[in-house]
Design a protein around this motif. Structure first.
Motif, PDB file in Angstrom:
ATOM      1  N   THR A  72       0.798  -1.227   0.000  1.00  0.00           N
ATOM      2  CA  THR A  72       0.000   0.000   0.000  1.00  0.00           C
ATOM      3  C   THR A  72       0.829   1.276   0.000  1.00  0.00           C
ATOM      4  OG1 THR A  72      -0.138   0.009   2.414  1.00  0.00           O
ATOM      5  CG2 THR A  72      -1.900  -1.131   1.209  1.00  0.00           C
ATOM      6  N   SER A  73       2.123   1.171   0.159  1.00  0.00           N
ATOM      7  CA  SER A  73       2.973   2.363   0.181  1.00  0.00           C
ATOM      8  C   SER A  73       2.994   2.996  -1.205  1.00  0.00           C
ATOM      9  CB  SER A  73       4.382   1.967   0.619  1.00  0.00           C
ATOM     10  OG  SER A  73       5.195   3.091   0.709  1.00  0.00           O
ATOM     11  N   PRO A  74       2.889   4.324  -1.280  1.00  0.00           N
ATOM     12  CA  PRO A  74       2.900   4.971  -2.595  1.00  0.00           C
ATOM     13  C   PRO A  74       4.250   4.786  -3.284  1.00  0.00           C
ATOM     14  CG  PRO A  74       2.936   6.617  -0.858  1.00  0.00           C
ATOM     15  CD  PRO A  74       2.754   5.284  -0.200  1.00  0.00           C
ATOM     16  N   ASN A  75       4.206   4.745  -4.587  1.00  0.00           N
ATOM     17  CA  ASN A  75       5.408   4.525  -5.395  1.00  0.00           C
ATOM     18  C   ASN A  75       6.116   5.867  -5.573  1.00  0.00           C
ATOM     19  OD1 ASN A  75       7.275   3.193  -6.892  1.00  0.00           O
ATOM     20  ND2 ASN A  75       5.997   2.969  -8.711  1.00  0.00           N
ATOM     21  N   GLN A  76       6.830   6.294  -4.521  1.00  0.00           N
ATOM     22  CA  GLN A  76       7.550   7.566  -4.535  1.00  0.00           C
ATOM     23  C   GLN A  76       8.930   7.353  -3.944  1.00  0.00           C
ATOM     24  OE1 GLN A  76       5.286  10.105  -2.009  1.00  0.00           O
ATOM     25  NE2 GLN A  76       3.654  10.450  -3.493  1.00  0.00           N
ATOM     26  N   LEU A  77       9.886   8.097  -4.475  1.00  0.00           N
ATOM     27  CA  LEU A  77      11.226   8.041  -3.911  1.00  0.00           C
ATOM     28  C   LEU A  77      11.229   8.738  -2.554  1.00  0.00           C
ATOM     29  CD1 LEU A  77      13.423   8.834  -7.040  1.00  0.00           C
ATOM     30  CD2 LEU A  77      13.009   6.623  -5.988  1.00  0.00           C
ATOM     31  N   GLY A  78      12.021   8.217  -1.631  1.00  0.00           N
ATOM     32  CA  GLY A  78      12.110   8.813  -0.300  1.00  0.00           C
ATOM     33  C   GLY A  78      11.733   7.822   0.781  1.00  0.00           C
ATOM     34  N   SER A  79      11.559   8.344   1.994  1.00  0.00           N
ATOM     35  CA  SER A  79      11.246   7.503   3.156  1.00  0.00           C
ATOM     36  C   SER A  79       9.993   7.995   3.847  1.00  0.00           C
ATOM     37  CB  SER A  79      12.397   7.523   4.160  1.00  0.00           C
ATOM     38  OG  SER A  79      13.545   6.953   3.609  1.00  0.00           O
ATOM     39  N   ARG A  80       9.293   7.065   4.436  1.00  0.00           N
ATOM     40  CA  ARG A  80       8.127   7.364   5.241  1.00  0.00           C
ATOM     41  C   ARG A  80       8.250   6.580   6.545  1.00  0.00           C
ATOM     42  NH1 ARG A  80       7.734   7.216   0.386  1.00  0.00           N
ATOM     43  NH2 ARG A  80       7.387   5.027   0.029  1.00  0.00           N
ATOM     44  N   ASP A  81       7.947   7.221   7.656  1.00  0.00           N
ATOM     45  CA  ASP A  81       8.033   6.594   8.974  1.00  0.00           C
ATOM     46  C   ASP A  81       6.660   6.551   9.607  1.00  0.00           C
ATOM     47  OD1 ASP A  81      10.867   8.601   9.228  1.00  0.00           O
ATOM     48  OD2 ASP A  81      10.962   6.418   9.097  1.00  0.00           O
ATOM     49  N   GLY A  82       6.497   5.645  10.562  1.00  0.00           N
ATOM     50  CA  GLY A  82       5.238   5.576  11.277  1.00  0.00           C
ATOM     51  C   GLY A  82       5.298   4.617  12.441  1.00  0.00           C
ATOM     52  N   ARG A  83       4.154   4.499  13.069  1.00  0.00           N
ATOM     53  CA  ARG A  83       4.019   3.617  14.224  1.00  0.00           C
ATOM     54  C   ARG A  83       2.687   2.895  14.105  1.00  0.00           C
ATOM     55  NH1 ARG A  83       6.719   3.449  18.810  1.00  0.00           N
ATOM     56  NH2 ARG A  83       5.741   2.441  20.569  1.00  0.00           N
ATOM     57  N   SER A  84       2.711   1.595  14.389  1.00  0.00           N
ATOM     58  CA  SER A  84       1.487   0.802  14.338  1.00  0.00           C
ATOM     59  C   SER A  84       1.538  -0.229  15.460  1.00  0.00           C
ATOM     60  CB  SER A  84       1.359   0.102  12.985  1.00  0.00           C
ATOM     61  OG  SER A  84       0.216  -0.703  12.955  1.00  0.00           O
ATOM     62  N   GLY A  85       0.679  -0.064  16.443  1.00  0.00           N
ATOM     63  CA  GLY A  85       0.663  -1.003  17.559  1.00  0.00           C
ATOM     64  C   GLY A  85       1.995  -0.996  18.290  1.00  0.00           C
ATOM     65  N   ALA A  86       2.607  -2.155  18.394  1.00  0.00           N
ATOM     66  CA  ALA A  86       3.881  -2.292  19.108  1.00  0.00           C
ATOM     67  C   ALA A  86       5.073  -2.159  18.174  1.00  0.00           C
ATOM     68  CB  ALA A  86       3.923  -3.638  19.818  1.00  0.00           C
ATOM     69  N   PHE A  87       4.859  -1.681  16.947  1.00  0.00           N
ATOM     70  CA  PHE A  87       5.925  -1.590  15.960  1.00  0.00           C
ATOM     71  C   PHE A  87       6.142  -0.149  15.520  1.00  0.00           C
ATOM     72  CE2 PHE A  87       4.024  -5.800  15.262  1.00  0.00           C
ATOM     73  CZ  PHE A  87       5.148  -6.604  15.404  1.00  0.00           C
ATOM     74  N   THR A  88       7.394   0.206  15.296  1.00  0.00           N
ATOM     75  CA  THR A  88       7.721   1.426  14.564  1.00  0.00           C
ATOM     76  C   THR A  88       8.256   0.971  13.217  1.00  0.00           C
ATOM     77  OG1 THR A  88       9.927   1.465  15.540  1.00  0.00           O
ATOM     78  CG2 THR A  88       8.257   2.803  16.611  1.00  0.00           C
ATOM     79  N   TRP A  89       7.882   1.680  12.153  1.00  0.00           N
ATOM     80  CA  TRP A  89       8.243   1.211  10.823  1.00  0.00           C
ATOM     81  C   TRP A  89       8.815   2.329   9.971  1.00  0.00           C
ATOM     82  CZ3 TRP A  89       5.529   3.795   7.126  1.00  0.00           C
ATOM     83  CH2 TRP A  89       4.276   4.297   7.462  1.00  0.00           C
ATOM     84  N   ARG A  90       9.533   1.923   8.931  1.00  0.00           N
ATOM     85  CA  ARG A  90      10.070   2.844   7.931  1.00  0.00           C
ATOM     86  C   ARG A  90      10.013   2.142   6.588  1.00  0.00           C
ATOM     87  NH1 ARG A  90      15.358   6.363   8.305  1.00  0.00           N
ATOM     88  NH2 ARG A  90      13.765   7.926   8.548  1.00  0.00           N
ATOM     89  N   VAL A  91       9.449   2.842   5.601  1.00  0.00           N
ATOM     90  CA  VAL A  91       9.434   2.360   4.222  1.00  0.00           C
ATOM     91  C   VAL A  91      10.265   3.347   3.415  1.00  0.00           C
ATOM     92  CG1 VAL A  91       8.015   1.857   2.204  1.00  0.00           C
ATOM     93  CG2 VAL A  91       7.143   1.345   4.477  1.00  0.00           C
ATOM     94  N   SER A  92      11.244   2.825   2.694  1.00  0.00           N
ATOM     95  CA  SER A  92      12.078   3.714   1.883  1.00  0.00           C
ATOM     96  C   SER A  92      12.191   3.163   0.469  1.00  0.00           C
ATOM     97  CB  SER A  92      13.461   3.882   2.505  1.00  0.00           C
ATOM     98  OG  SER A  92      14.101   2.642   2.601  1.00  0.00           O
ATOM     99  N   GLU A  93      12.282   4.086  -0.452  1.00  0.00           N
ATOM    100  CA  GLU A  93      12.422   3.718  -1.861  1.00  0.00           C
ATOM    101  C   GLU A  93      13.562   4.553  -2.432  1.00  0.00           C
ATOM    102  OE1 GLU A  93       9.580   3.276  -5.756  1.00  0.00           O
ATOM    103  OE2 GLU A  93       8.717   3.154  -3.752  1.00  0.00           O
ATOM    104  N   THR A  94      14.580   3.850  -2.925  1.00  0.00           N
ATOM    105  CA  THR A  94      15.770   4.508  -3.457  1.00  0.00           C
ATOM    106  C   THR A  94      16.102   3.900  -4.812  1.00  0.00           C
ATOM    107  OG1 THR A  94      17.194   2.934  -2.315  1.00  0.00           O
ATOM    108  CG2 THR A  94      16.739   4.990  -1.174  1.00  0.00           C
ATOM    109  N   PRO A  95      16.726   4.675  -5.683  1.00  0.00           N
ATOM    110  CA  PRO A  95      17.143   4.104  -6.973  1.00  0.00           C
ATOM    111  C   PRO A  95      18.179   3.003  -6.753  1.00  0.00           C
ATOM    112  CG  PRO A  95      17.239   6.497  -7.040  1.00  0.00           C
ATOM    113  CD  PRO A  95      16.975   6.106  -5.618  1.00  0.00           C
ATOM    114  N   ALA A  96      18.014   1.921  -7.463  1.00  0.00           N
ATOM    115  CA  ALA A  96      18.971   0.811  -7.394  1.00  0.00           C
ATOM    116  C   ALA A  96      19.963   0.995  -8.527  1.00  0.00           C
ATOM    117  CB  ALA A  96      18.242  -0.518  -7.513  1.00  0.00           C
TER     118      ALA A  96
END
Length: 137
Positions: A72-96
């Motif tokens: 569900t994460s948008p297809n964009q370059l960069g990072s997004r952070d968040g918190r869900s329940g007992a987890f902290t998360w980070r989704v990042s998209e970088t050029p390979a």
């Protein structure tokens, strides 16, 4: 005169011996010790099983959340952070940057990382997908 001993009671056949009635103190203590050890080992096994079940539950929840974030994460370059329940998360998209890769096909690396707050465990998943189209000027 010949004496015959009864090896079970260690008395002569004609003598008056007390009948074996009940347990002796040593027998009772032995039974109590065995019972205590059995209960102690059972409780230890139950605690170990509970910890294993908690780890498995956390891993299942992490797997579901990682899959959800990747889909569900948008297809964009960069990072997004968040918190869900007992987890902290980070989704990042970088050029390979792959050496010798086809320049017409630009790939990006999308990764999601979870950190479980109570246990401190980290879960990560990554994939490569086409980079988002750059806006035309």
């Amino acid at each position: 005169m010949l004496r015959i001993w009864n090896w079970r009671r260690r008395t002569r056949p004609g003598s008056r011996a007390k009948a074996d009635g009940g347990f002796a103190a040593v027998d009772a203590l032995t039974a109590l010790t065995i019972l205590t050890l059995t209960i102690g080992l059972s409780l230890s096994a139950a605690v170990t099983a509970r910890r294993a079940a908690e780890k498995a539950q956390e891993a299942r929840e992490a797997s579901v959340l990682l899959r959800y974030l990747m889909e569900t994460s948008p297809n964009q370059l960069g990072s997004r952070d968040g918190r869900s329940g007992a987890f902290t998360w980070r989704v990042s998209e970088t050029p390979a940057l792959a050496p010798g890769a086809n320049p017409a096909l630009k790939l990006c690396r999308r990764s999601a990382t979870l950190s479980a707050t109570p246990s401190g465990r980290t879960y990560t998943v990554a994939t490569q997908l086409p980079c988002p189209l750059e806006p035309m000027a």
